[in-house]
Design a protein around this motif. Structure first.
Motif, PDB file in Angstrom:
ATOM      1  N   ILE A  31      16.950  18.630   7.085  1.00  0.00           N
ATOM      2  CA  ILE A  31      18.153  18.739   7.909  1.00  0.00           C
ATOM      3  C   ILE A  31      17.757  19.526   9.151  1.00  0.00           C
ATOM      4  CG2 ILE A  31      20.496  19.695   8.059  1.00  0.00           C
ATOM      5  CD1 ILE A  31      20.622  19.432   4.954  1.00  0.00           C
ATOM      6  N   ILE A  32      18.097  19.010  10.317  1.00  0.00           N
ATOM      7  CA  ILE A  32      17.734  19.674  11.572  1.00  0.00           C
ATOM      8  C   ILE A  32      18.984  19.818  12.432  1.00  0.00           C
ATOM      9  CG2 ILE A  32      16.220  19.616  13.596  1.00  0.00           C
ATOM     10  CD1 ILE A  32      14.533  17.514  11.959  1.00  0.00           C
ATOM     11  N   ASN A  33      19.272  21.030  12.858  1.00  0.00           N
ATOM     12  CA  ASN A  33      20.466  21.308  13.649  1.00  0.00           C
ATOM     13  C   ASN A  33      20.092  21.604  15.103  1.00  0.00           C
ATOM     14  OD1 ASN A  33      22.070  21.152  11.301  1.00  0.00           O
ATOM     15  ND2 ASN A  33      21.602  23.281  10.794  1.00  0.00           N
ATOM     16  N   SER A  34      20.816  20.979  16.029  1.00  0.00           N
ATOM     17  CA  SER A  34      20.598  21.294  17.457  1.00  0.00           C
ATOM     18  C   SER A  34      21.411  22.525  17.812  1.00  0.00           C
ATOM     19  CB  SER A  34      21.041  20.123  18.349  1.00  0.00           C
ATOM     20  OG  SER A  34      20.188  19.012  18.181  1.00  0.00           O
ATOM     21  N   THR A  35      20.717  23.622  18.092  1.00  0.00           N
ATOM     22  CA  THR A  35      21.403  24.824  18.532  1.00  0.00           C
ATOM     23  C   THR A  35      21.108  24.989  20.033  1.00  0.00           C
ATOM     24  OG1 THR A  35      21.594  27.205  18.161  1.00  0.00           O
ATOM     25  CG2 THR A  35      19.515  26.221  17.511  1.00  0.00           C
ATOM     26  N   SER A  36      20.917  26.198  20.527  1.00  0.00           N
ATOM     27  CA  SER A  36      20.704  26.384  21.973  1.00  0.00           C
ATOM     28  C   SER A  36      20.216  27.791  22.248  1.00  0.00           C
ATOM     29  CB  SER A  36      22.026  26.177  22.716  1.00  0.00           C
ATOM     30  OG  SER A  36      21.902  26.574  24.075  1.00  0.00           O
ATOM     31  N   ASN A  93      16.221  23.419   9.210  1.00  0.00           N
ATOM     32  CA  ASN A  93      15.686  24.114  10.379  1.00  0.00           C
ATOM     33  C   ASN A  93      16.536  23.781  11.597  1.00  0.00           C
ATOM     34  OD1 ASN A  93      12.945  25.393   9.526  1.00  0.00           O
ATOM     35  ND2 ASN A  93      12.815  23.317   8.684  1.00  0.00           N
ATOM     36  N   ALA A  94      16.234  24.422  12.704  1.00  0.00           N
ATOM     37  CA  ALA A  94      16.986  24.156  13.935  1.00  0.00           C
ATOM     38  C   ALA A  94      16.034  24.037  15.121  1.00  0.00           C
ATOM     39  CB  ALA A  94      17.989  25.286  14.188  1.00  0.00           C
ATOM     40  N   VAL A  95      16.529  23.395  16.170  1.00  0.00           N
ATOM     41  CA  VAL A  95      15.819  23.354  17.445  1.00  0.00           C
ATOM     42  C   VAL A  95      16.749  23.949  18.487  1.00  0.00           C
ATOM     43  CG1 VAL A  95      14.768  21.883  19.212  1.00  0.00           C
ATOM     44  CG2 VAL A  95      14.513  21.288  16.785  1.00  0.00           C
ATOM     45  N   ALA A  96      16.220  24.890  19.272  1.00  0.00           N
ATOM     46  CA  ALA A  96      17.022  25.559  20.306  1.00  0.00           C
ATOM     47  C   ALA A  96      16.505  25.167  21.690  1.00  0.00           C
ATOM     48  CB  ALA A  96      16.952  27.075  20.129  1.00  0.00           C
ATOM     49  N   ALA A 151       9.453  18.215  18.560  1.00  0.00           N
ATOM     50  CA  ALA A 151       9.907  19.339  17.733  1.00  0.00           C
ATOM     51  C   ALA A 151      10.717  18.814  16.548  1.00  0.00           C
ATOM     52  CB  ALA A 151      10.744  20.309  18.563  1.00  0.00           C
ATOM     53  N   TYR A 152      11.590  17.850  16.797  1.00  0.00           N
ATOM     54  CA  TYR A 152      12.397  17.256  15.719  1.00  0.00           C
ATOM     55  C   TYR A 152      11.507  16.454  14.766  1.00  0.00           C
ATOM     56  CZ  TYR A 152      16.682  18.483  18.277  1.00  0.00           C
ATOM     57  OH  TYR A 152      17.701  19.166  18.904  1.00  0.00           O
ATOM     58  N   VAL A 153      10.546  15.728  15.330  1.00  0.00           N
ATOM     59  CA  VAL A 153       9.640  14.935  14.481  1.00  0.00           C
ATOM     60  C   VAL A 153       8.865  15.867  13.554  1.00  0.00           C
ATOM     61  CG1 VAL A 153       7.579  13.463  14.500  1.00  0.00           C
ATOM     62  CG2 VAL A 153       9.450  13.007  16.102  1.00  0.00           C
ATOM     63  N   PHE A 154       8.374  16.967  14.098  1.00  0.00           N
ATOM     64  CA  PHE A 154       7.621  17.941  13.299  1.00  0.00           C
ATOM     65  C   PHE A 154       8.475  18.473  12.147  1.00  0.00           C
ATOM     66  CE2 PHE A 154       6.797  22.583  12.756  1.00  0.00           C
ATOM     67  CZ  PHE A 154       5.590  22.488  12.085  1.00  0.00           C
ATOM     68  N   LEU A 169      13.073  26.393  16.244  1.00  0.00           N
ATOM     69  CA  LEU A 169      12.010  26.125  17.219  1.00  0.00           C
ATOM     70  C   LEU A 169      12.616  26.175  18.613  1.00  0.00           C
ATOM     71  CD1 LEU A 169       9.724  23.176  16.030  1.00  0.00           C
ATOM     72  CD2 LEU A 169       9.012  25.299  17.114  1.00  0.00           C
ATOM     73  N   ASN A 170      12.141  27.098  19.425  1.00  0.00           N
ATOM     74  CA  ASN A 170      12.655  27.233  20.788  1.00  0.00           C
ATOM     75  C   ASN A 170      11.839  26.343  21.724  1.00  0.00           C
ATOM     76  OD1 ASN A 170      14.678  29.560  20.609  1.00  0.00           O
ATOM     77  ND2 ASN A 170      12.906  30.310  19.474  1.00  0.00           N
ATOM     78  N   VAL A 171      12.530  25.458  22.410  1.00  0.00           N
ATOM     79  CA  VAL A 171      11.867  24.532  23.334  1.00  0.00           C
ATOM     80  C   VAL A 171      12.594  24.685  24.656  1.00  0.00           C
ATOM     81  CG1 VAL A 171      11.184  22.132  23.732  1.00  0.00           C
ATOM     82  CG2 VAL A 171      11.408  22.970  21.378  1.00  0.00           C
ATOM     83  N   ASN A 172      12.107  25.619  25.479  1.00  0.00           N
ATOM     84  CA  ASN A 172      12.962  26.032  26.600  1.00  0.00           C
ATOM     85  C   ASN A 172      12.228  26.364  27.897  1.00  0.00           C
ATOM     86  OD1 ASN A 172      11.878  28.584  26.280  1.00  0.00           O
ATOM     87  ND2 ASN A 172      13.489  29.259  24.896  1.00  0.00           N
ATOM     88  N   GLY A 173      11.015  25.844  28.031  1.00  0.00           N
ATOM     89  CA  GLY A 173      10.321  26.046  29.309  1.00  0.00           C
ATOM     90  C   GLY A 173       9.853  27.475  29.523  1.00  0.00           C
TER      91      GLY A 173
END
Ligand code: NAD
Ligand code: MG
Length: 302
Positions: free
Chosen positions: A189-194, A233-236, A276-279, A293-297
């Protein structure tokens, strides 16, 4: 495809100029915005994302899969070998049709499931229809989101407050709860956070609060489900160029500067989030649980 960059995600390249630092013109779209009407166009990986079989045979439900980040994730999942069920609002049919075409072009099944996630009944139905259409479910991406900038708390309507919480966090609870009976051990389960979860902008109080809630939900649920072999997990993401931003997600005056304050000096393109989501979806992250996982430049985040 944006900006003529057809190198794939494995091409050695400078992240500063993998994509140009776009200065989006001021523009306005009614909610929900459409990728089809966005200027400049975004890169969701249609021409560039190269799969290597990392999600072969998997079955994924993605909310908000018609555009922006969800579309990039849907395309990447399909190229990695997964079948995909797409949740989106009925008024987004045009965007969804385009993503479905790309998924089918990858030789995978796409299941179209339009509906409104503010509706508790749809949150249950969308899972059942995904399971029926895919023949099971082992990846859930809670990604749909509503973001409307309001400068002063006094001007935040009760209706917006309710809609933001129903879309951004109630639906995560409801869809996940409905999905649990179907998810075998090994599921993700993967949640899109920010980044807004930790660094709230003053004009995004309701939105940022839901993102903090998503982080908390992710870490708590991850501990509950880990013993069952289900990883949460989540991706931010930081600033990504998507239709969310032009349907009042940002103050209009801020659009030309969107993303320029990151250390990379530019906004991200949705396809840069997909790996990040694929991982997190793939078994290679088997010991990654309750992580964001923070993906934010390069913006500092805890
Ligand atoms: P987007 O507009 O392309 O995607 C959001 C999607 O949410 C819409 O396509 C729509 O299908 C769905 N949605 C909204 N309200 C809904 C409802 N009531 N019922 C069903 N679906 C609904 O924008 P995006 O930027 O790709 O957003 C995807 C996610 O990424 C959101 O959760 C957003 O908060 C998060 N995010 C985006 C950014 C960014 O800079 N773009 C940054 C951090 C987090
Ligand atoms: Mg959309």
């Amino acid at each position: 495809m944006a900006n003529g960059n057809t190198s794939d995600q494995y091409t050695f390249q400078d992240p500063v100029n993998r994509y140009p630092s776009v200065s989006p013109p001021k523009q306005d779209q009614p909610e929900p915005g459409l990728d089809a009407d966005l200027e400049p166009k975004t890169d969701r990986g249609e021409d560039s994302y190269r799969g290597t079989g990392r999600l072969q045979g998997r079955k994924a439900l993605i909310t908000g899969a018609d555009s922006g980040i969800g579309a990039a994730v849907a395309i990447a999942f399909a190229r990695e070998g997964a079948d995909v069920a797409l949740s989106y609002l009925p008024e987004e049919e045009e965007d969804a049709a385009r993503v479905i075409e790309v998924i089918k072009g990858a030789g995978r099944t796409a299941v179209a499931l339009p509906g409104d996630l503010r509706d508790a009944g749809y949150c249950i139905q969308v899972v059942q229809d995904a399971v029926d259409g895919l023949g099971g479910l082992d990846i859930l991406v809670n990604n749909a989101g509503k973001q409307v900038a309001v400068e002063n708390l006094e001007d935040l309507s009760d209706e917006q407050l309710d809609d933001t919480f129903k879309t951004n966090i109630y639906s995560f609870f409801r869809v996940t709860k409905a999905a649990l009976p179907h998810l075998p051990a090994g599921s993700s389960i993967i949640n899109s956070t920010s980044i807004q979860a930790y660094s709230p902008s003053p004009h995004l109080l309701d939105y940022a609060s839901t993102k903090a809630a998503i982080n908390n939900f992710t870490k708590g649920l991850a501990q509950q489900l880990a013993p069952k072999g289900i990883r949460v997990n989540a991706v931010a993401p930081g600033p990504f160029w998507t239709p969310l931003q032009v349907s009042d997600g940002q103050p209009k005056d801020a659009l030309p500067e969107f993303g320029k304050d990151t250390p990379l000096g530019r906004a991200g393109q949705p396809t840069e989030l997909a790996p990040a989501y694929v991982f997190l979806a793939s078994p290679e992250s088997s010991y990654v649980v309750g992580e964001t996982l923070n993906v934010n430049g390069g913006m500092p985040s805890p």
